[in-house]
Design a protein around this motif. Structure first.
Motif, PDB file in Angstrom:
ATOM      1  N   LEU A 204       0.833  -1.199   0.000  1.00 38.21           N
ATOM      2  CA  LEU A 204       0.000   0.000   0.000  1.00 38.21           C
ATOM      3  C   LEU A 204       0.868   1.250   0.000  1.00 38.21           C
ATOM      4  CD1 LEU A 204      -2.649   1.533   0.271  1.00 38.21           C
ATOM      5  CD2 LEU A 204      -2.573   1.119   2.740  1.00 38.21           C
ATOM      6  N   ILE A 205       1.900   1.272   0.826  1.00 32.77           N
ATOM      7  CA  ILE A 205       2.795   2.427   0.876  1.00 32.77           C
ATOM      8  C   ILE A 205       3.498   2.626  -0.461  1.00 32.77           C
ATOM      9  CG2 ILE A 205       4.859   3.377   1.980  1.00 32.77           C
ATOM     10  CD1 ILE A 205       2.319   3.470   3.680  1.00 32.77           C
ATOM     11  N   GLN A 206       3.905   1.517  -1.090  1.00 33.88           N
ATOM     12  CA  GLN A 206       4.565   1.616  -2.389  1.00 33.88           C
ATOM     13  C   GLN A 206       3.645   2.224  -3.438  1.00 33.88           C
ATOM     14  OE1 GLN A 206       7.920   1.588  -2.052  1.00 33.88           O
ATOM     15  NE2 GLN A 206       8.054   0.282  -3.857  1.00 33.88           N
ATOM     16  N   MET A 207       2.364   1.825  -3.425  1.00 24.92           N
ATOM     17  CA  MET A 207       1.413   2.390  -4.386  1.00 24.92           C
ATOM     18  C   MET A 207       1.258   3.888  -4.154  1.00 24.92           C
ATOM     19  SD  MET A 207      -1.627  -0.441  -4.959  1.00 24.92           S
ATOM     20  CE  MET A 207      -1.874  -0.970  -3.253  1.00 24.92           C
ATOM     21  N   ILE A 208       1.196   4.295  -2.890  1.00 20.59           N
ATOM     22  CA  ILE A 208       1.052   5.713  -2.557  1.00 20.59           C
ATOM     23  C   ILE A 208       2.276   6.501  -3.029  1.00 20.59           C
ATOM     24  CG2 ILE A 208       0.918   7.346  -0.630  1.00 20.59           C
ATOM     25  CD1 ILE A 208      -0.613   5.082   0.885  1.00 20.59           C
ATOM     26  N   LYS A 209       3.457   5.959  -2.781  1.00 19.86           N
ATOM     27  CA  LYS A 209       4.682   6.648  -3.191  1.00 19.86           C
ATOM     28  C   LYS A 209       4.781   6.760  -4.703  1.00 19.86           C
ATOM     29  CE  LYS A 209       7.591   5.536   0.829  1.00 19.86           C
ATOM     30  NZ  LYS A 209       8.787   4.815   1.303  1.00 19.86           N
ATOM     31  N   LYS A 210       4.428   5.696  -5.401  1.00 14.54           N
ATOM     32  CA  LYS A 210       4.508   5.734  -6.868  1.00 14.54           C
ATOM     33  C   LYS A 210       3.598   6.815  -7.437  1.00 14.54           C
ATOM     34  CE  LYS A 210       5.880   0.922  -7.771  1.00 14.54           C
ATOM     35  NZ  LYS A 210       7.009   1.219  -8.680  1.00 14.54           N
ATOM     36  N   ARG A 211       2.393   6.922  -6.864  1.00 16.33           N
ATOM     37  CA  ARG A 211       1.483   7.942  -7.381  1.00 16.33           C
ATOM     38  C   ARG A 211       1.984   9.341  -7.061  1.00 16.33           C
ATOM     39  NH1 ARG A 211      -1.546   9.124 -11.579  1.00 16.33           N
ATOM     40  NH2 ARG A 211      -2.958  10.854 -11.095  1.00 16.33           N
ATOM     41  N   SER A 212       2.524   9.522  -5.875  1.00 12.68           N
ATOM     42  CA  SER A 212       3.027  10.846  -5.503  1.00 12.68           C
ATOM     43  C   SER A 212       4.234  11.236  -6.353  1.00 12.68           C
ATOM     44  CB  SER A 212       3.406  10.873  -4.018  1.00 12.68           C
ATOM     45  OG  SER A 212       4.520  10.026  -3.753  1.00 12.68           O
ATOM     46  N   GLU A 213       4.934  10.226  -6.894  1.00 10.38           N
ATOM     47  CA  GLU A 213       6.076  10.490  -7.766  1.00 10.38           C
ATOM     48  C   GLU A 213       5.663  10.726  -9.205  1.00 10.38           C
ATOM     49  OE1 GLU A 213       8.371   7.004  -7.136  1.00 10.38           O
ATOM     50  OE2 GLU A 213       9.003   7.566  -5.104  1.00 10.38           O
ATOM     51  N   GLY A 214       4.346  10.650  -9.469  1.00  7.83           N
ATOM     52  CA  GLY A 214       3.848  10.952 -10.808  1.00  7.83           C
ATOM     53  C   GLY A 214       3.602   9.747 -11.686  1.00  7.83           C
ATOM     54  N   ARG A 215       3.733   8.534 -11.147  1.00  7.25           N
ATOM     55  CA  ARG A 215       3.468   7.350 -11.961  1.00  7.25           C
ATOM     56  C   ARG A 215       1.980   7.243 -12.238  1.00  7.25           C
ATOM     57  NH1 ARG A 215       8.269   4.545 -12.257  1.00  7.25           N
ATOM     58  NH2 ARG A 215       7.335   3.882 -14.230  1.00  7.25           N
ATOM     59  N   SER A 216       1.639   6.718 -13.402  1.00  7.48           N
ATOM     60  CA  SER A 216       0.237   6.639 -13.805  1.00  7.48           C
ATOM     61  C   SER A 216      -0.495   5.540 -13.035  1.00  7.48           C
ATOM     62  CB  SER A 216       0.130   6.361 -15.310  1.00  7.48           C
ATOM     63  OG  SER A 216       0.588   5.045 -15.610  1.00  7.48           O
TER      64      SER A 216
END
Length: 576
Positions: A234-246
């Motif tokens: 869950l944390i990884q998904m949040i970080k990826k989105r905050s980094e601009g990943r689609s």
């Protein structure tokens, strides 16, 4: 007959109707309905399950039909048609139950629409399988009244839903779902949720991804403690989105991930991830300890800061994500259905005050992706039309698969539309040219006309002073309701006939006069899908258009029935 099942997208939730197996076997041997029935009363078997938790092809509704057939025999009745709504609740007004609605229509007219098999009522293992909301009870009662027979059997007990002798009230009260009760329960749930939110209480409802479920023995509430196995993902998904990943990238990533034992990372419900599922968990403020109430983040009245809940959530120092991370993510989420209840931000107009609108595409929705996706399955997702921009603008608009679990396929719109349009037109020329536009009379014309005459006579009797208004008020109320129901059904039928007439009397000139929506409707009536295969290895993306990479599936069944109505049997009909 109705059947909402889709072999390409199997689902537990579906509705269907079919001739009872025992009767169908008799008909297959050359027998007739009358011979099979004898002196028995023909009735429908209604089966419904709110949540299908069994594995297999609708085992629960199958058991209900079996019991219904056995119990019908106790009252000299026979089940002739089976109707079933599987994995569909009857307690929510917004949920449509196609099988129930079709059964009500067929009982109203006294026969099944397509086969003409007579119907004099219905049977169910319990009345809640048929109706829970008052409106559904009234619809069934009206159908039984207009049918004239009024047979309704609950388990082994016949119930009189036709005569207003007190049984009607019992029918509603025992269902436990009167309109007032439904509203009361809804208000109670909403009020409780608000109170818990303002107090920072642990959110109720199903287990969320990243948290553990309830455990009474351990004194643990659901969604109270973090799930050590799921939390890092869950944390990884949040970080990826905050980094601009689609969202698509994140969905594909989580579906490819496995735990230390090689098992896939599934959703809280045990399924594969979709973009909507990923958006749901990432945009939910619960991961940083927040709640949303009436479109606003709940804040502490003393400090004005977001009020943190009484459950385990992300530690900014350890997990490196926080409330500010969530705000950054939410700044890029404007669609209301994805906005987690937050007030939508004001719309920012494009420069010049004009908004760029991408037009519709003729075969969007029909085209399906034929690539093997990351889950080793045929993707079969819909291809949507896209506006060509930038350096690719010279190649024109294109269809593209957007599934997050698939690398997707793409094709230029122009050659695909040109090839498939000519294919569809040739098919229509061959099978529908020369047919005559017509409207088959609606089966309820006589019944509707009779009710209108009956209403007129009652009103005249009141006007002439032959009867008192109070004596006929209830009767007129029911008549008005029945007339309105039949008029709505008539309009629905006429709209369906109008769609059929798009094919009847076919000519190429007719195609030229059609709007885009009408053309798409015609295409949907003759095509099931067109699977677009990926370009073979070794062939460049800019290679000439290859129609052999399109796999066309023509519609049959209802379409063939339409042809037989107009032309009789057409030998050599090429459908698959």
């Amino acid at each position: 007959m109705i059947d909402t099942r889709n072999p390409a997208r199997p689902s537990k939730a579906f509705s269907r109707s079919y001739v009872a197996p025992e009767l169908q076997a008799h008909l297959d041997q050359g027998g007739t309905v009358e011979e099979w029935l004898g002196e028995r009363t023909p009735i429908a078997s209604m089966a419904r399950i709110s949540a299908d938790r069994l594995k297999g092809d609708a085992i629960g509704v199958g058991r209900q039909h079996k019991n219904n057939a056995r119990n019908a025999a106790l009252h000299n009745c026979a089940v002739v048609v089976c109707y079933e709504d599987n994995n569909i609740t009857a307690a929510k007004r917004e949920i449509v139950r196609p099988a129930f609605l079709q059964m009500v229509k067929d009982i109203t007219h006294g026969f099944e629409e397509e086969t003409g098999i007579p119907l004099k009522g219905c049977i169910a293992v319990e009345r809640e399988r048929v109706y829970r909301l008052p409106r559904d009870f009234v619809a069934l009662q009206d159908a039984l009244v207009m049918n004239g027979a009024g047979t309704f059997i609950e388990d082994e007990t016949p119930l009189n839903l036709v005569d207003d002798d007190g049984m009607v009230i019992a029918g509603l009260v025992t269902s436990g779902t009167g309109e007032a009760e439904v509203c009361k329960i809804g208000k109670r749930v909403t009020r409780n949720a608000k109170d818990r939110a303002e107090e920072g209480g642990v959110p109720g409802g199903p287990r969320r991804f990243g948290w553990l479920g309830a455990a009474k023995r351990e004194g643990r509430l659901g969604n109270e403690e973090r799930n050590p196995a799921e939390w890092p993902y869950l944390i990884q998904m949040i970080k990826k989105r905050s980094e601009g990943r689609s969202w698509r990238h994140i969905t594909g990533w989580i579906n490819r991930e496995t735990d230390k034992d090689g098992n896939p990372i599934l959703t809280a419900r045990g399924g594969k991830w979709s973009e909507q599922g990923v958006k749901g968990v990432v945009t939910n403020p619960a991961w940083w300890g927040g709640r949303i109430l009436d479109g606003e983040v709940i804040k502490d009245l003393d400090t004005g800061d977001p009020k943190l809940g009484k459950w385990e959530y992300a530690d900014p120092e350890v997990d490196q994500v926080s409330y500010e991370t969530w705000r950054l993510i939410m700044s890029g989420v404007s669609a209301s259905r994805l906005h987690r209840g937050m007030m939508k931000p004001p719309t920012v107009e494009a420069s010049g005050g004009e908004t760029l609108r991408v037009g519709k595409y003729l075969f969007s929705g029909i085209l399906r992706c034929g690539r093997i996706n990351d889950l080793d399955e045929v993707c079969y997702s819909k291809l949507s039309g896209n506006k060509a921009t930038g350096k690719n603008a010279k190649y024109g608009d294109y269809y593209r698969c957007g599934d997050a679990n698939c690398k997707g396929v793409g094709r230029r719109v122009a050659p695909v539309d040109k090839f498939l349009q000519e294919l569809v037109l040739s098919y229509l020329d061959k099978h529908f040219a020369g047919t005559e536009p017509r409207t088959i009379p609606w089966r309820g014309n006589e019944k509707l006309a009779g009710l209108i005459v009956q209403r007129k006579k009652i009103k005249e009797s009141v006007t002439n002073g032959e009867v008192d208004w109070g004596d006929v008020h209830d009767m007129l109320t029911r008549l008005e309701r029945n007339i309105k129901t039949l008029q709505e059904e008539e309009q629905e039928y006429l709209r369906a006939e109008a769609k059929k007439n798009l094919l009847r009397g076919w000519s190429r000139e007719k195609w030229g006069q059609m709007e885009l929506d009408e053309r798409k409707e015609v295409i949907s009536q003759v095509l099931v899908s067109v699977v677009v295969l990926p370009v073979p290895k070794g062939r460049g993306d800019k290679a000439p258009f290859d129609p052999d990479l399109l796999r066309v599936s023509w519609r049959k069944g209802k379409q063939a029935k339409l042809q037989s109505e107009d032309q009789g049997s057409l030998p050599g009909l090429d459908v698959a």
